[in-house]
Design a protein around this motif. Structure first.
Motif, PDB file in Angstrom:
ATOM      1  N   HIS A 122     -26.143  10.152  86.670  1.00 23.46           N
ATOM      2  CA  HIS A 122     -25.864   9.507  87.868  1.00 23.46           C
ATOM      3  C   HIS A 122     -24.748   8.328  87.658  1.00 23.46           C
ATOM      4  N   LEU A 123     -24.675   7.874  86.351  1.00 21.36           N
ATOM      5  CA  LEU A 123     -23.742   6.852  85.789  1.00 21.36           C
ATOM      6  C   LEU A 123     -22.676   7.158  85.724  1.00 21.36           C
ATOM      7  N   PHE A 124     -22.312   8.620  85.441  1.00 22.45           N
ATOM      8  CA  PHE A 124     -20.708   9.040  85.337  1.00 22.45           C
ATOM      9  C   PHE A 124     -20.021   8.992  86.404  1.00 22.45           C
ATOM     10  N   PRO A 125     -20.502   9.172  87.826  1.00 20.63           N
ATOM     11  CA  PRO A 125     -19.752   8.795  88.719  1.00 20.63           C
ATOM     12  C   PRO A 125     -19.078   7.441  89.038  1.00 20.63           C
ATOM     13  N   ILE A 126     -20.168   6.592  88.986  1.00 22.42           N
ATOM     14  CA  ILE A 126     -19.894   5.168  88.744  1.00 22.42           C
ATOM     15  C   ILE A 126     -18.633   4.812  87.940  1.00 22.42           C
ATOM     16  N   MET A 127     -18.838   5.331  86.518  1.00 25.75           N
ATOM     17  CA  MET A 127     -17.750   4.939  85.495  1.00 25.75           C
ATOM     18  C   MET A 127     -16.575   5.766  85.875  1.00 25.75           C
ATOM     19  N   GLU A 128     -16.502   6.696  86.696  1.00 25.74           N
ATOM     20  CA  GLU A 128     -15.355   7.370  87.195  1.00 25.74           C
ATOM     21  C   GLU A 128     -14.676   6.450  88.177  1.00 25.74           C
ATOM     22  N   ARG A 129     -15.330   5.653  88.807  1.00 28.97           N
ATOM     23  CA  ARG A 129     -14.821   4.882  89.975  1.00 28.97           C
ATOM     24  C   ARG A 129     -14.361   3.686  89.150  1.00 28.97           C
ATOM     25  N   TYR A 130     -14.844   3.114  88.230  1.00 27.78           N
ATOM     26  CA  TYR A 130     -14.255   2.084  87.522  1.00 27.78           C
ATOM     27  C   TYR A 130     -12.986   2.598  86.722  1.00 27.78           C
ATOM     28  N   GLY A 131     -12.897   3.646  86.245  1.00 31.21           N
ATOM     29  CA  GLY A 131     -11.664   4.146  85.614  1.00 31.21           C
ATOM     30  C   GLY A 131     -10.607   4.265  86.565  1.00 31.21           C
ATOM     31  N   GLU A 132     -10.893   4.700  87.686  1.00 33.13           N
ATOM     32  CA  GLU A 132      -9.651   4.678  88.589  1.00 33.13           C
ATOM     33  C   GLU A 132      -9.266   3.276  89.067  1.00 33.13           C
ATOM     34  N   LEU A 133     -10.323   2.471  89.289  1.00 30.75           N
ATOM     35  CA  LEU A 133      -9.811   1.074  89.524  1.00 30.75           C
ATOM     36  C   LEU A 133      -9.027   0.479  88.557  1.00 30.75           C
ATOM     37  N   LEU A 134      -9.389   0.812  87.280  1.00 31.44           N
ATOM     38  CA  LEU A 134      -8.487   0.019  86.146  1.00 31.44           C
ATOM     39  C   LEU A 134      -7.170   0.553  86.122  1.00 31.44           C
ATOM     40  N   GLU A 135      -6.916   1.913  86.401  1.00 30.57           N
ATOM     41  CA  GLU A 135      -5.520   2.331  86.672  1.00 30.57           C
ATOM     42  C   GLU A 135      -4.910   1.766  87.719  1.00 30.57           C
ATOM     43  N   GLU A 136      -5.499   1.605  89.119  1.00 31.89           N
ATOM     44  CA  GLU A 136      -5.041   1.052  90.077  1.00 31.89           C
ATOM     45  C   GLU A 136      -4.455  -0.576  89.711  1.00 31.89           C
ATOM     46  N   MET A 137      -5.380  -1.191  89.065  1.00 34.42           N
ATOM     47  CA  MET A 137      -5.094  -2.586  88.867  1.00 34.42           C
ATOM     48  C   MET A 137      -3.842  -2.589  87.732  1.00 34.42           C
ATOM     49  N   GLU A 138      -3.863  -1.824  86.719  1.00 33.83           N
ATOM     50  CA  GLU A 138      -2.879  -1.706  85.844  1.00 33.83           C
ATOM     51  C   GLU A 138      -1.586  -1.524  86.457  1.00 33.83           C
ATOM     52  N   SER A 139      -1.432  -0.511  87.396  1.00 32.82           N
ATOM     53  CA  SER A 139      -0.119  -0.445  88.106  1.00 32.82           C
ATOM     54  C   SER A 139       0.112  -1.658  88.926  1.00 32.82           C
ATOM     55  N   SER A 185     -24.823   7.555  74.982  1.00 37.27           N
ATOM     56  CA  SER A 185     -23.859   7.084  73.830  1.00 37.27           C
ATOM     57  C   SER A 185     -22.158   7.318  74.324  1.00 37.27           C
ATOM     58  N   GLU A 186     -22.108   8.458  75.151  1.00 37.63           N
ATOM     59  CA  GLU A 186     -20.794   8.633  75.687  1.00 37.63           C
ATOM     60  C   GLU A 186     -20.554   7.589  76.763  1.00 37.63           C
ATOM     61  N   LEU A 187     -21.500   7.289  77.505  1.00 39.03           N
ATOM     62  CA  LEU A 187     -21.384   6.254  78.505  1.00 39.03           C
ATOM     63  C   LEU A 187     -21.243   4.896  78.043  1.00 39.03           C
ATOM     64  N   LEU A 188     -21.540   4.440  76.820  1.00 43.05           N
ATOM     65  CA  LEU A 188     -21.576   3.329  76.389  1.00 43.05           C
ATOM     66  C   LEU A 188     -20.009   3.130  75.546  1.00 43.05           C
ATOM     67  N   ASP A 189     -19.755   4.131  75.111  1.00 41.58           N
ATOM     68  CA  ASP A 189     -18.534   4.372  74.591  1.00 41.58           C
ATOM     69  C   ASP A 189     -17.279   4.127  75.919  1.00 41.58           C
ATOM     70  N   LEU A 190     -17.441   4.552  76.841  1.00 43.05           N
ATOM     71  CA  LEU A 190     -16.642   4.638  78.305  1.00 43.05           C
ATOM     72  C   LEU A 190     -16.568   3.017  78.521  1.00 43.05           C
ATOM     73  N   ILE A 191     -17.790   2.364  78.707  1.00 48.30           N
ATOM     74  CA  ILE A 191     -17.985   1.133  78.928  1.00 48.30           C
ATOM     75  C   ILE A 191     -17.053   0.234  78.080  1.00 48.30           C
ATOM     76  N   ASP A 192     -17.197   0.326  76.578  1.00 50.01           N
ATOM     77  CA  ASP A 192     -16.625  -0.201  75.712  1.00 50.01           C
ATOM     78  C   ASP A 192     -15.100  -0.130  75.902  1.00 50.01           C
ATOM     79  N   ASN A 193     -14.727   0.996  76.161  1.00 49.19           N
ATOM     80  CA  ASN A 193     -13.317   1.310  76.378  1.00 49.19           C
ATOM     81  C   ASN A 193     -12.744   0.502  77.731  1.00 49.19           C
TER      82      ASN A 193
END
Length: 410
Positions: A235-252, A314-322
């Protein structure tokens, strides 16, 4: 009582207000508009955040006796309806779901003979209830004390006859990010979970227990423990997906409209990612101990499933580091964009000032207080002055445009 905070993302900076407060249309002052964002996990995502910062927590008095035995409220029975106890007795051929709001009445009910395993889930942390469970199942007093501490770092402790696991449960529920303390007691034929309030990520597991022949029904509590930990991590994956989308919006937004105010929101985002990492890393350690340590006594049949949970951690930790690297890159991108924008402004001002340098030079020469200037007595001297000034400025304009410094015609 928990305070619920809302954060709204407007591509510039978050606006935080209490649930009971009504947002007004009055403009904010400059100092108010640059306040740092809320330092709660999920506040940057535009989600309401359940925060337990104002909740009464278990306070440890220095020098006090360890454990729960001398807690002032262990003999204070909670009112009916404040604590919810859900019990699932299950075995290979049978499963039974029961629900209680009185711990004393629940403990008087024996486990059905057709069911080999029992899962007890308690919604609500109460010293009286925890003490009753401690006495009935012979839980260690230090583990019971850690259950009361909602700020407890995720960990695993082995006691005689049972394991104790402290974890965090994060989930998105109706646009609200729930972040609460969770305690798990693992016994030979009983598993006890105690959470802060009603609502969790384990409804699919309860549905699987209803299915005849499911692995949960054919294994002991160790497989149930794996399933619970797997749900917490997944259930941490949907949270990380939200953070990924937010980072893309902030980059634009940073590329299109670089604004120094975005720096505050990026700072808050980096802080939340660091907090997520501090939650997930101990969870990974717990799974790693369960997988590798043979002293915990988990069956070999469960080990491959624990390895799968370990891979997800480990996959989630890699996502967080990225995402942390992306947030750091956004800070550099914002600073570089601001620098480029400032350089463009300075360049334009320099070009405009250069246009007027010849005119200023000529005007200063003929503005000197000398008596004999032949051009001053010339009939066309005034017009000739403007022709010379305009010609020089036009020449400079053509030269700058040819060099591409003005970006005309593009």
């Amino acid at each position: 009582m928990k305070r619920r905070k809302h954060t709204r993302w407007n591509r510039k900076y978050p606006v935080i207000f209490e649930e009971d407060d009504e947002p007004t249309d009055q403009p904010e002052s400059e100092d108010q508009s640059q306040e740092l964002p809320s330092m709660e996990i999920g506040s940057s995502l535009g989600l309401a955040v359940d925060s337990d910062e104002d909740e009464d927590e278990h306070v440890v008095v220095p020098g006090a006796a360890p454990g729960i035995d001398r807690h002032p409220e262990i003999n204070v029975k909670p009112a009916n309806g404040t604590i919810r106890i859900r019990c699932i007795d299950y075995g290979v051929d049978a499963v039974k779901f029961t629900e209680y709001d009185d711990i004393d009445a629940f403990l008087l009910k024996p486990k059905p003979t057709t069911c080999a395993m029992r899962w007890i889930n308690v919604d609500g942390i109460n010293p009286y209830v925890i003490n009753k469970l401690k006495e009935f199942y012979h839980l260690h007093t230090l583990a019971a004390e850690d259950t009361l501490n909602t700020r407890q770092r995720p960990k695993i402790d082995a006691y005689e006859g049972h394991l104790y696991i402290a974890a965090r449960m994060l989930m998105i529920q109706e646009e609200t990010l729930k972040n609460e303390h969770l305690s798990i007691f693992v016994l030979a034929d009983t598993l006890i979970t105690i959470q802060e309030e009603t609502g969790d990520v384990w409804d699919p597991i309860r549905d699987r227990l209803k299915i005849l022949g499911s692995r949960l029904r054919t294994h002991d509590t160790s497989f149930l423990l794996y399933s619970l930990m797997d749900a917490l991590v997944d259930h941490l994956f949907p949270i990380m997906e939200r953070y990924g989308e937010l980072l893309e919006e902030m980059e634009s937004a940073t590329i299109e409209h670089p604004d120094p105010k975005n720096h505050y929101h990026i700072f808050g985002l980096k802080r939340e990612l660091n907090m997520l990492r501090r939650v997930l890393w101990p969870m990974r350690e717990i799974v790693d101990i369960l997988y590798r340590d043979e002293k915990r006594g988990l069956p070999l049949a469960v080990k491959p499933y624990l390895r799968d949970v370990l891979d997800h951690c480990s996959e989630l930790l890699d996502l967080i580091d990225n995402y942390r690297d992306m947030a750091a890159s956004l800070t550099e991108l914002m600073l570089n964009a601001s620098t480029v924008r400032m350089n463009e402004v300075i360049k334009m001002l320099t070009v405009l000032a250069t246009f007027f340098i010849p005119t200023t030079f000529l005007a200063s020469v003929y503005g000197m207080n000398f008596k004999h200037f032949p051009e001053l007595d010339w009939k066309y001297g005034y017009y000739f002055f403007w022709v010379i000034s305009g010609g020089i400025s036009a020449t400079l304009l053509y030269y700058f445009n040819k060099k591409g410094w003005l970006n005309f015609g593009k």
